[in-house]
Scaffold this active site. Sequence first.
Site, PDB file in Angstrom:
ATOM      1  N   PRO A  10     -42.007  14.780  45.250  1.00 57.22           N
ATOM      2  CA  PRO A  10     -42.447  15.671  46.227  1.00 57.22           C
ATOM      3  C   PRO A  10     -41.478  16.970  46.482  1.00 57.22           C
ATOM      4  CG  PRO A  10     -42.059  13.670  47.235  1.00 57.22           C
ATOM      5  CD  PRO A  10     -41.909  13.273  45.743  1.00 57.22           C
ATOM      6  N   ASN A  11     -42.059  17.847  46.685  1.00 52.78           N
ATOM      7  CA  ASN A  11     -41.193  19.380  46.830  1.00 52.78           C
ATOM      8  C   ASN A  11     -40.524  19.660  45.863  1.00 52.78           C
ATOM      9  OD1 ASN A  11     -42.335  19.357  49.800  1.00 52.78           O
ATOM     10  ND2 ASN A  11     -41.108  17.680  50.003  1.00 52.78           N
ATOM     11  N   ARG A  18     -36.299  27.681  47.866  1.00 45.58           N
ATOM     12  CA  ARG A  18     -35.468  27.152  49.118  1.00 45.58           C
ATOM     13  C   ARG A  18     -34.511  26.665  48.826  1.00 45.58           C
ATOM     14  NH1 ARG A  18     -40.544  26.880  52.152  1.00 45.58           N
ATOM     15  NH2 ARG A  18     -41.232  28.682  51.879  1.00 45.58           N
ATOM     16  N   TYR A  23     -29.772  22.961  46.031  1.00 43.46           N
ATOM     17  CA  TYR A  23     -30.364  22.660  44.688  1.00 43.46           C
ATOM     18  C   TYR A  23     -30.295  23.726  43.626  1.00 43.46           C
ATOM     19  CZ  TYR A  23     -32.777  19.378  47.554  1.00 43.46           C
ATOM     20  OH  TYR A  23     -32.704  18.137  48.422  1.00 43.46           O
ATOM     21  N   ASN A  74     -36.991  11.824  38.647  1.00 40.72           N
ATOM     22  CA  ASN A  74     -36.268  12.464  40.187  1.00 40.72           C
ATOM     23  C   ASN A  74     -37.537  12.000  41.194  1.00 40.72           C
ATOM     24  OD1 ASN A  74     -35.257  13.557  42.166  1.00 40.72           O
ATOM     25  ND2 ASN A  74     -34.541  15.394  41.136  1.00 40.72           N
ATOM     26  N   ALA A  77     -37.712  12.432  47.757  1.00 41.28           N
ATOM     27  CA  ALA A  77     -37.693  11.681  48.787  1.00 41.28           C
ATOM     28  C   ALA A  77     -38.278  10.257  48.598  1.00 41.28           C
ATOM     29  CB  ALA A  77     -38.665  12.312  49.864  1.00 41.28           C
ATOM     30  N   GLU A  98     -32.474   7.229  36.425  1.00 36.16           N
ATOM     31  CA  GLU A  98     -32.705   8.148  37.561  1.00 36.16           C
ATOM     32  C   GLU A  98     -31.958   9.188  37.798  1.00 36.16           C
ATOM     33  OE1 GLU A  98     -31.461   5.664  40.970  1.00 36.16           O
ATOM     34  OE2 GLU A  98     -32.192   7.173  42.558  1.00 36.16           O
ATOM     35  N   HIS A 100     -30.892  12.936  39.996  1.00 40.79           N
ATOM     36  CA  HIS A 100     -30.988  13.884  41.178  1.00 40.79           C
ATOM     37  C   HIS A 100     -30.132  15.030  40.885  1.00 40.79           C
ATOM     38  CE1 HIS A 100     -33.139  10.846  43.392  1.00 40.79           C
ATOM     39  NE2 HIS A 100     -32.130   9.870  43.019  1.00 40.79           N
ATOM     40  N   ARG A 107     -24.868  12.907  51.085  1.00 42.36           N
ATOM     41  CA  ARG A 107     -25.713  13.664  52.074  1.00 42.36           C
ATOM     42  C   ARG A 107     -26.212  12.939  53.295  1.00 42.36           C
ATOM     43  NH1 ARG A 107     -30.447  16.629  48.973  1.00 42.36           N
ATOM     44  NH2 ARG A 107     -30.680  17.590  51.018  1.00 42.36           N
TER      45      ARG A 107
END
Length: 145
Positions: A10-11, A18, A23, A74, A77, A98, A100, A107
């Site tokens: 998601p996102n 953004r 990112y 990835n 969330a 995995e 990211h 974070r």
Amino acid sequence: MKKILILNGPNLNMLGMREPEVYGHDTLDDVEALCHEKGREQNLKIDFRQSNHEGELVEWIQEARGLFGGIIINAAAYTHTSVAIYDALKMLDMPVIEVHISNPKEREEFRHFSYIELLAAAVIAGEGVQGYVQALEKMSELLKA
Ligand code: CA2
């Protein structure tokens, strides 16, 4: 030629639009193009997808059996929350990597736990979008071994 499924959660469709300080400026289309380029170099066929829906990601993982040699994910969330994605990945007998863009461990505390790292053959985090390229290199090594 081995096929690799690259899943984005998601996102991530908002990448480049953004929070560039976290990112970067590349869009998800740019990341897909990078992956196809690396795939050609490594002789891997890439199927690159994104969904904002947990169930859709679960269905894609279920359908991967027999069609793909490995999965790079990835889960965004859902990394930190989804037992459903963990269970679906656990049922597969292929390498899972995995990835990211940021390093979640550096974070907020709620990003420190990952369900996916419990089963991943490798975790690449904090390397920006080049992490996807590194994941493909690692996948290629794993599939040759
Ligand atoms: O660093 C990563 O790749 C993450 O998987 C990104 C997720 C976050 O929840 C994970 O903890 C780490 C967030 C993806 C949201 O992507 C955005 C892209 C542009 C603008 C805002 C969010």
